[in-house]
Design an enzyme around this catalytic site. Structure first.
Site, PDB file in Angstrom:
ATOM      1  N   ARG A   1      -7.941  10.757  -2.694  1.00  0.00           N
ATOM      2  CA  ARG A   1      -6.954   9.726  -3.144  1.00  0.00           C
ATOM      3  C   ARG A   1      -7.113   9.437  -4.892  1.00  0.00           C
ATOM      4  O   ARG A   1      -5.870   9.269  -5.344  1.00  0.00           O
ATOM      5  CB  ARG A   1      -7.162   8.418  -2.500  1.00  0.00           C
ATOM      6  CG  ARG A   1      -6.260   7.368  -2.830  1.00  0.00           C
ATOM      7  CD  ARG A   1      -6.528   6.072  -1.953  1.00  0.00           C
ATOM      8  NE  ARG A   1      -6.173   4.865  -2.376  1.00  0.00           N
ATOM      9  CZ  ARG A   1      -4.847   4.366  -1.876  1.00  0.00           C
ATOM     10  NH1 ARG A   1      -4.043   5.118  -1.248  1.00  0.00           N
ATOM     11  NH2 ARG A   1      -4.334   3.280  -2.520  1.00  0.00           N
TER      12      ARG A   1
ATOM     13  N   ILE B   1       1.262   3.157  -5.243  1.00  0.00           N
ATOM     14  CA  ILE B   1       0.464   3.864  -4.130  1.00  0.00           C
ATOM     15  C   ILE B   1      -0.020   2.969  -3.162  1.00  0.00           C
ATOM     16  O   ILE B   1      -0.511   2.061  -3.706  1.00  0.00           O
ATOM     17  CB  ILE B   1      -0.541   4.801  -4.490  1.00  0.00           C
ATOM     18  CG1 ILE B   1      -1.397   5.691  -3.554  1.00  0.00           C
ATOM     19  CG2 ILE B   1      -1.529   4.167  -5.421  1.00  0.00           C
ATOM     20  CD1 ILE B   1      -2.317   6.564  -3.854  1.00  0.00           C
ATOM     21  N   SER B   2       0.447   3.170  -1.951  1.00  0.00           N
ATOM     22  CA  SER B   2       0.238   1.926  -0.729  1.00  0.00           C
ATOM     23  C   SER B   2      -1.396   1.811  -0.947  1.00  0.00           C
ATOM     24  O   SER B   2      -2.352   2.757  -1.021  1.00  0.00           O
ATOM     25  CB  SER B   2       0.482   2.208   0.696  1.00  0.00           C
ATOM     26  OG  SER B   2       2.172   2.080   0.263  1.00  0.00           O
ATOM     27  N   GLN B   3      -1.973   0.663  -0.423  1.00  0.00           N
ATOM     28  CA  GLN B   3      -3.233   0.563  -0.030  1.00  0.00           C
ATOM     29  C   GLN B   3      -3.754   1.430   1.027  1.00  0.00           C
ATOM     30  O   GLN B   3      -2.924   1.988   2.014  1.00  0.00           O
ATOM     31  CB  GLN B   3      -3.715  -1.083   0.249  1.00  0.00           C
ATOM     32  CG  GLN B   3      -3.353  -1.484   1.807  1.00  0.00           C
ATOM     33  CD  GLN B   3      -3.487  -2.729   1.952  1.00  0.00           C
ATOM     34  OE1 GLN B   3      -2.570  -3.515   1.649  1.00  0.00           O
ATOM     35  NE2 GLN B   3      -4.606  -3.206   2.342  1.00  0.00           N
ATOM     36  N   PRO B   4      -4.882   1.946   0.983  1.00  0.00           N
ATOM     37  CA  PRO B   4      -5.420   3.046   2.231  1.00  0.00           C
ATOM     38  C   PRO B   4      -4.970   2.515   3.478  1.00  0.00           C
ATOM     39  O   PRO B   4      -4.649   3.255   4.422  1.00  0.00           O
ATOM     40  CB  PRO B   4      -7.035   3.037   1.873  1.00  0.00           C
ATOM     41  CG  PRO B   4      -7.278   2.599   0.353  1.00  0.00           C
ATOM     42  CD  PRO B   4      -5.862   1.670   0.090  1.00  0.00           C
TER      43      PRO B   4
END
Length: 215
Positions: A35, A61-64
């Site tokens: 990531r 970028i979205s959170q994991p």
């Protein structure tokens, strides 16, 4: 690099496994995909923390956890054809490809499209095909898709995406009447019927396009 691997393992254990992510393929992909390479260099120390990060051009970028949740919702299986709307930095596409899905991903911002294309090639994700276009129109030339995953929120589910979803098929998409506040909607097509289910509140960047918000 070893520290990043440890960070990924910590992310999986603390952010995913404790919050209902149980699909072995999703967990394995989240452990594997680097990531930190999909975020801006100045932010790499935060890559595995539990929040979204800016990637430029007003996008994130979205959170994991959200990446893992959406990946789990679509019930991934190797060989399924998946359409992603909103390539961004390419991280979600990499996670899908890591699980063996054939990925078609559309991005409207030229600079993000080009950067994601180059990075995915460098990392040898050969099952990812990229297109620069209005994502709300889908990718009709390659339809239908077993799964559709939308990483931006619009006022409604775009009709072209429903039409391009296979039967049976699953789509996950943020939908909301106000910008930046949506519900995560799961759309299932089965036997000619389309059924919607809400998975709760989320906050995504705007889905801009013909069947989304105006830019």
């Amino acid at each position: 690099m070893l520290d990043m691997k440890r960070n990924r393992e910590r992310m999986v254990k603390q952010q995913l496994e404790t919050r209902g992510i149980t699909d072995p393929a999703v967990l394995a992909a989240m452990r594997s995909v680097p990531r930190h390479l999909f975020v801006q260099e100045a932010l790499r120390a935060q890559a595995y923390e539990d929040h979204p990060l800016p990637i430029g051009y007003g996008q994130t970028i979205s959170q994991p956890f959200i990446v893992a949740l959406m990946s789990q919702i679509i019930e991934p299986q190797p060989g399924l054809r998946v359409l992603e709307i909103g390539t961004g930095s390419g991280y979600q596409a990499a996670v899908l490809a890591e699980m063996g899905l054939d990925v078609y991903t559309v991005e409207r911002i030229r600079e993000l499209h080009a950067a994601a294309r180059d990075l995915l090639r460098t990392l040898k994700y050969r099952k990812v095909r990229l297109k620069l276009d209005d994502g709300t129109l889908g990718w009709p030339e390659a339809a239908p898709y077993d799964r559709i995953l939308v990483t931006a929120g619009g006022p409604e589910v775009p009709l072209p995406l429903i039409e391009q979803l296979a039967d049976p098929g699953i789509m996950v998409i943020p939908v909301g009447a106000s910008k930046r506040m949506q519900e995560l909607v799961v759309v299932r097509k089965q036997g000619g019927r389309v059924v919607r289910e809400s998975k709760g509140g989320v906050a995504f960047v705007d889905l801009v396009g013909t069947h989304g918000w105006r830019g």
